[in-house]
Scaffold this active site. Structure first.
Site, PDB file in Angstrom:
ATOM      1  CD  GLU A   5      -1.697  -2.373   1.741  1.00  0.00           C
ATOM      2  OE1 GLU A   5      -2.571  -3.251   1.834  1.00  0.00           O
ATOM      3  OE2 GLU A   5      -0.513  -2.538   2.134  1.00  0.00           O
ATOM      4  CG  PHE A  45     -10.451  -9.061  11.041  1.00  0.00           C
ATOM      5  CD1 PHE A  45      -9.242  -9.511  11.563  1.00  0.00           C
ATOM      6  CD2 PHE A  45     -10.626  -9.066   9.663  1.00  0.00           C
ATOM      7  CE1 PHE A  45      -8.240  -9.958  10.719  1.00  0.00           C
ATOM      8  CE2 PHE A  45      -9.627  -9.518   8.813  1.00  0.00           C
ATOM      9  CZ  PHE A  45      -8.425  -9.965   9.351  1.00  0.00           C
ATOM     10  CD  GLN A  46      -7.677  -6.705   7.688  1.00  0.00           C
ATOM     11  OE1 GLN A  46      -8.528  -6.452   6.835  1.00  0.00           O
ATOM     12  NE2 GLN A  46      -6.512  -7.255   7.366  1.00  0.00           N
ATOM     13  CE  LYS A  58     -17.444  -6.296   2.999  1.00  0.00           C
ATOM     14  NZ  LYS A  58     -16.776  -7.539   3.477  1.00  0.00           N
ATOM     15  CG  MET A  76      22.618  12.497   4.113  1.00  0.00           C
ATOM     16  SD  MET A  76      23.792  13.559   3.248  1.00  0.00           S
ATOM     17  CE  MET A  76      22.902  13.895   1.735  1.00  0.00           C
TER      18      MET A  76
END
Length: 589
Positions: free
Chosen positions: A47, A109-110, A159, A471
């Site tokens: 993602e 969930f999630q 959803k 760096m």
């Protein structure tokens, strides 16, 4: 017609043709609705890659980039890309799935409070609680993302809203972006008056030029006034490299010509810049003799870090257009001789302190390689990662337009380069896109090689490998008494073999004599290709303004041993005096 299908049609109505994402449970109705739609969905492999790809798409085009992810970890993986868009003012609409509204707040969930998680790093957030809210939310999201100072907007989509009946909703009608207000006349008159009094003016130009669609007006202003001009990282390309007024980038790794001009100026005309610490060095000693005329579309930036003598807030393009002619006339009037001498001095320094590319030895010298590549691919769009190679690109690539330089400026996010290059290439398949990365940055989103291969995107990757976090290693060498801590990457994989494992052709070079042939082979390759470039682990970026020093106190490699550079930046001792080829003059206020 459910909420998800309505949303897909709304995106089409907004002119969106490409989205970047990764599916999951809470966003599945949206993915189902993509069937039969005209939208091209690019399946990334993480993602974060979706957010950076949408980011690169938007930077390269000026259009709104769109990315999609599911709830929970899908949404949280977008956060770095959202933050990067916020800090660099990139227009994006981010759509995340969310658990159904009855489950919100139950630790389902999630489930994750994405609204709260992203609140500090977006222009606005929407949590859609009913399908009837969709028309207003989508119209507002795109309007806000495009308007004023652009930025990311989040739509968190439960959803049950996605599957809710939406046949009663009217077809989406896009909202127009807000018009940038013009500047007040008295501010422009004050600005012109102050500019007329200056003998050593400098234009300090930033990313607000391209954000404000002011490139043509800015170039006209520079052509007419011939005022010496310095550019920030995000403004590179705002003037052609060979333009007589262009002194190059200012700041920590800026040119001596640019930094000395700013430090000795009696007037800074600040155009779309924000006095970032990497540009200013020690802020209290930045341009100490200069009055400030600050032009910006975002009034919050004016006076935030440096008080302005004249504030010109509003449409930057319109302000520059109205100032150009009167300021040009003034350049040949009062103080003309002083201004001519100032221009001559700045031009002399630009030549005297120009970068050299005749490094000794037979190993690859990264600045020379990048300069040569920019000559071989002058119209390329370059997506850069973060580290030493990012500064070498800024110093040595000859950019002709700011939208051809895609770099994570304010956030400095490693892993940006490859997915941003994918986004730029998807936006315009005919565009030549080059990704310049380092061995540290590249492994952060290396999985997007699979995306590159799947869509056969002809991105050319130049991977500079010094087997270190370069760096960080440079700073540990200079400011932490060579106490090297966790920067060793000598166990890197064979990057050419890694690319081949993804089905991407690859080649390697480790000798300066072979660079020309390697670059030619890379650019001639059909489809995506990677050039692995082995460089010296000890190579540093020069010049460098040490922490807690002003921009006139630049270091080159031959000055380090003789200079007491002091403790790391967290401390605040009295500044040391840098050994400079040409110290700044003591100028009256």
């Amino acid at each position: 017609m459910n909420g998800a299908r309505w949303l897909v049609q709304a995106l089409e109505a907004e002119g969106v043709d490409t989205i970047f994402g990764y599916p999951g449970g809470a966003i599945m109705p949206f993915y189902d609705a993509l069937h039969g739609a005209s939208l091209k969905h690019v399946l990334v492999r993480h993602e974060q890659g979706a957010a950076f790809a949408a980011n690169g798409f938007a930077r390269a085009s000026g259009r709104v980039g769109v990315c999609v992810a599911t709830s929970g970890p899908g949404a949280s993986n977008l956060v770095t890309g959202i933050a990067d868009a916020m800090l660099d003012s990139v227009p994006m609409v981010v759509i995340t799935g969310q658990v159904a509204t009855p489950l919100m707040g139950t630790d389902a969930f999630q489930e994750l409070d994405v609204f709260g998680l992203t609140l500090p790093i977006v222009k606005h957030s929407f949590l859609v609680r009913h399908v009837d809210e969709l028309p207003r939310v989508v119209a507002e999201a795109f309007r806000i993302a495009r308007s004023g100072r652009p930025g990311p907007v989040l739509i968190d989509l439960p959803k049950d809203v996605q599957i809710g009946a939406a046949a009663h909703l009217h077809a989406h009608v896009p909202s127009q972006a807000d018009t940038m207000p013009g500047c007040e006349d008295h501010a422009l008159h004050q600005a012109a008056a102050v500019i007329s009094q200056a003998e050593r003016p400098v234009v300090y130009a930033g990313g607000g030029i391209i954000l404000g669609d002011a490139l043509d007006a800015f170039r006209e202003f520079a052509d007419l006034t011939r005022i010496p001009t310095v550019l920030t990282l995000r403004a590179l390309g705002a003037l052609p490299p060979a333009h007589p007024a262009n002194l190059g980038m200012l700041g920590m790794h800026g040119t001596r010509a640019a930094n000395l001009a700013v430090q000795e100026s009696d007037l800074l005309i600040v155009v779309g810049a924000r006095f970032d610490d990497r540009a200013t060095g020690k802020l209290g000693e930045f341009a100490p003799h200069a009055r400030i005329v600050h032009l910006d579309g975002d009034g919050c930036e004016i006076g935030k870090l440096r008080a302005a003598d004249v504030s010109v807030c509003g449409d930057v393009a319109a302000s520059l257009s109205r100032l150009a002619a009167p300021c040009a006339a003034q350049m040949s009037g009062r103080h003309a001789a002083a201004r001519d001498a100032w221009r001559a001095l700045c031009d002399q320094r630009r030549t005297r302190f120009a970068a050299r590319y005749d490094a000794p030895g037979d190993t690859v010298f990264a600045p020379a390689l990048l300069k040569r590549l920019s000559e071989l691919a002058p119209d390329a769009t370059v997506a850069c990662d973060v580290g030493q190679h990012q500064m070498w690109v800024a110093q040595h690539w000859r950019f002709g337009h700011p939208r051809k330089h895609l770099t994570s400026g304010a956030l400095g996010a490693m892993g940006f380069g490859l997915p941003a290059a994918i986004g730029a290439q998807m936006e315009d398949p005919s565009r030549r896109v080059v990704c310049v990365s380092g061995d540290g940055s590249f492994l952060m989103n290396v999985q997007e090689l699979a995306t590159l291969r799947r869509y056969r995107l002809p991105v050319k990757i130049v991977l500079l490998d010094n087997q270190a976090l370069g760096m960080v290693r440079q700073w540990q060498e200079l400011f932490f008494e060579r106490r090297y801590s966790e920067i060793d990457l000598s166990d890197n994989p064979d990057f050419a073999e890694v690319a081949r494992a993804f089905g991407i052709q690859a080649m390697s070079v480790d000798k300066a004599a072979d660079v020309e042939a390697a670059l030619a082979a890379l650019l001639a390759a059909d489809g995506p290709a990677l050039l692995h470039v082995a460089i010296d682990t000890a190579a540093n970026v020069w010049p460098l303004v040490p922490p807690n020093h002003n921009n006139a106190q630049m270091l080159d490699a031959d000055e380090v041993s003789s200079l007491d550079i002091g403790p790391p930046p967290d401390a605040s001792p009295a500044p040391a005096t840098a050994a400079s080829e040409e110290p700044p003059h003591a100028l009256p206020v």
